[in-house]
Design a protein around this motif. Structure first.
Motif, PDB file in Angstrom:
ATOM      1  N   MET A 101      50.099  34.252  34.814  1.00 18.85           N
ATOM      2  CA  MET A 101      51.148  34.572  33.847  1.00 18.85           C
ATOM      3  C   MET A 101      50.557  34.955  32.496  1.00 18.85           C
ATOM      4  SD  MET A 101      54.341  32.019  34.771  1.00 18.85           S
ATOM      5  CE  MET A 101      53.503  30.517  35.303  1.00 18.85           C
ATOM      6  N   ALA A 102      49.533  34.237  32.059  1.00 17.18           N
ATOM      7  CA  ALA A 102      48.898  34.555  30.773  1.00 17.18           C
ATOM      8  C   ALA A 102      48.281  35.948  30.797  1.00 17.18           C
ATOM      9  CB  ALA A 102      47.833  33.509  30.460  1.00 17.18           C
ATOM     10  N   TYR A 103      47.592  36.269  31.877  1.00 14.47           N
ATOM     11  CA  TYR A 103      46.887  37.545  31.971  1.00 14.47           C
ATOM     12  C   TYR A 103      47.852  38.721  31.948  1.00 14.47           C
ATOM     13  CZ  TYR A 103      43.823  41.213  33.807  1.00 14.47           C
ATOM     14  OH  TYR A 103      43.121  42.372  33.988  1.00 14.47           O
ATOM     15  N   PHE A 104      48.907  38.637  32.740  1.00 12.47           N
ATOM     16  CA  PHE A 104      49.801  39.787  32.862  1.00 12.47           C
ATOM     17  C   PHE A 104      50.796  39.900  31.705  1.00 12.47           C
ATOM     18  CE2 PHE A 104      48.187  39.506  37.221  1.00 12.47           C
ATOM     19  CZ  PHE A 104      47.774  40.828  37.380  1.00 12.47           C
ATOM     20  N   LEU A 105      51.183  38.795  31.102  1.00  7.70           N
ATOM     21  CA  LEU A 105      52.056  38.937  29.931  1.00  7.70           C
ATOM     22  C   LEU A 105      51.266  39.502  28.758  1.00  7.70           C
ATOM     23  CD1 LEU A 105      51.902  36.585  27.439  1.00  7.70           C
ATOM     24  CD2 LEU A 105      52.670  35.138  29.304  1.00  7.70           C
TER      25      LEU A 105
END
Length: 289
Positions: free
Chosen positions: A211-215
């Motif tokens: 989630m951190a990477y793609f947001l």
């Protein structure tokens, strides 16, 4: 008679107040705060995490209101990130919000959560109408399940194409993060169960890191990204935020956490450090499931 009228005038406001049944209260730094004051601060952020209890109707309603207001204040420069959709269905999310897919086709293929119709569909319909981007940020659940059963090493067997749905590997897990340590405490891990609990923490970390990477990738410069997720993924500025700080430590980030209490007048001490803003709902609030 005059005395009686005076008494009625004095106790009238008290009676009205006693009959008030607020559906929620907001707090910041342990003190009550108004919605408009919160909104002003959030609008100045780069990323806002709205931590929800998945079956809480007040949180879902407020998410919709907040999205509308941030969209207005940011003059359309808003991206909505959702834990509730996985990376491999992103093309379907894009096709729905641009009008290429109708409701039936989208819901048949995108693996929506059971409470999608009541709790998340209004947000996607808003995006479809107002033309802003929605990004599913979560790891496909089958890969989180692989890790829960066989550790992060199980990801080594995946193809290069499949790994595009994941954050860069290998993934480092900080077992000292408070949220992960709390998971150990919840499971009561001992020598016999330590490996299994460690795998579950690794699966949680995979979700957080994905989630951190793609947001982070999804947020154009100058835009605000509003991310909706279960509270545990962002409480105490932990979980997703720990991985996001590694990638982009200069981001201005605010968090909201949804909690339930028997009373709404005062924020309970244990709930105070969970987020920048705390959404408190009554413990007996009806649920969406």
């Amino acid at each position: 008679m005059r005395i009686l009228l005076l008494l009625l005038l004095l106790i009238g406001p008290v009676m009205v107040k006693a009959q008030d049944r607020p559906a929620y209260r907001l707090f910041a730094a342990g003190k009550p705060v108004g919605y408009e004051a919160m909104l002003k601060k959030l609008a100045a952020a780069d990323v806002v995490f709205f931590g929800e209890q998945h079956n809480d109707p007040i949180a879902h309603w407020l998410q919709l209101q907040l999205t509308k207001d941030l969209l207005r204040l940011k003059q359309g420069q808003l991206v909505l990130g959702l834990e509730m959709f996985e990376r491999d269905v992103q093309p379907l999310v894009d096709q729905y919000t641009t009008g290429e897919l109708d409701d039936q086709a989208f819901e048949a293929a995108s693996r929506p959560w059971p409470n999608y119709g009541t709790d998340y569909k209004p947000l996607l319909q808003l995006a479809r109408k107002q033309k802003f981007r929605v990004v599913g940020t979560n790891v496909p659940r089958r890969y989180a399940s692989l890790v829960a059963k066989g550790s992060l090493a199980a990801l080594d067997t995946l193809s290069a194409a499949t790994k595009t749905w994941l954050p860069p590997l290998p993934l480092t897990v900080d077992y000292e993060l408070p949220g992960y340590k709390n998971m150990v405490a919840m499971f009561g891990a001992d020598a016999a169960h330590a490996a299994g609990v460690q795998n579950i923490i690794q699966a949680q970390a995979l979700k957080d890191a994905t989630m951190a990477y793609f947001l982070n990738q999804a947020r154009p410069a100058g835009h605000l990204l509003l991310h909706l997720n279960g509270s545990y993924h962002s409480d105490n500025h932990d979980g997703i935020l720990a991985y996001l700080r590694q990638q982009n430590p200069l981001l201005q980030v605010f968090t909201i956490s949804t909690v339930s209490q028997e009373q709404l007048a005062k924020l309970e001490k244990d709930n105070q450090p969970k987020a920048d803003f705390i959404l408190v709902v009554p413990a007996d609030m009806t649920k969406t499931y």
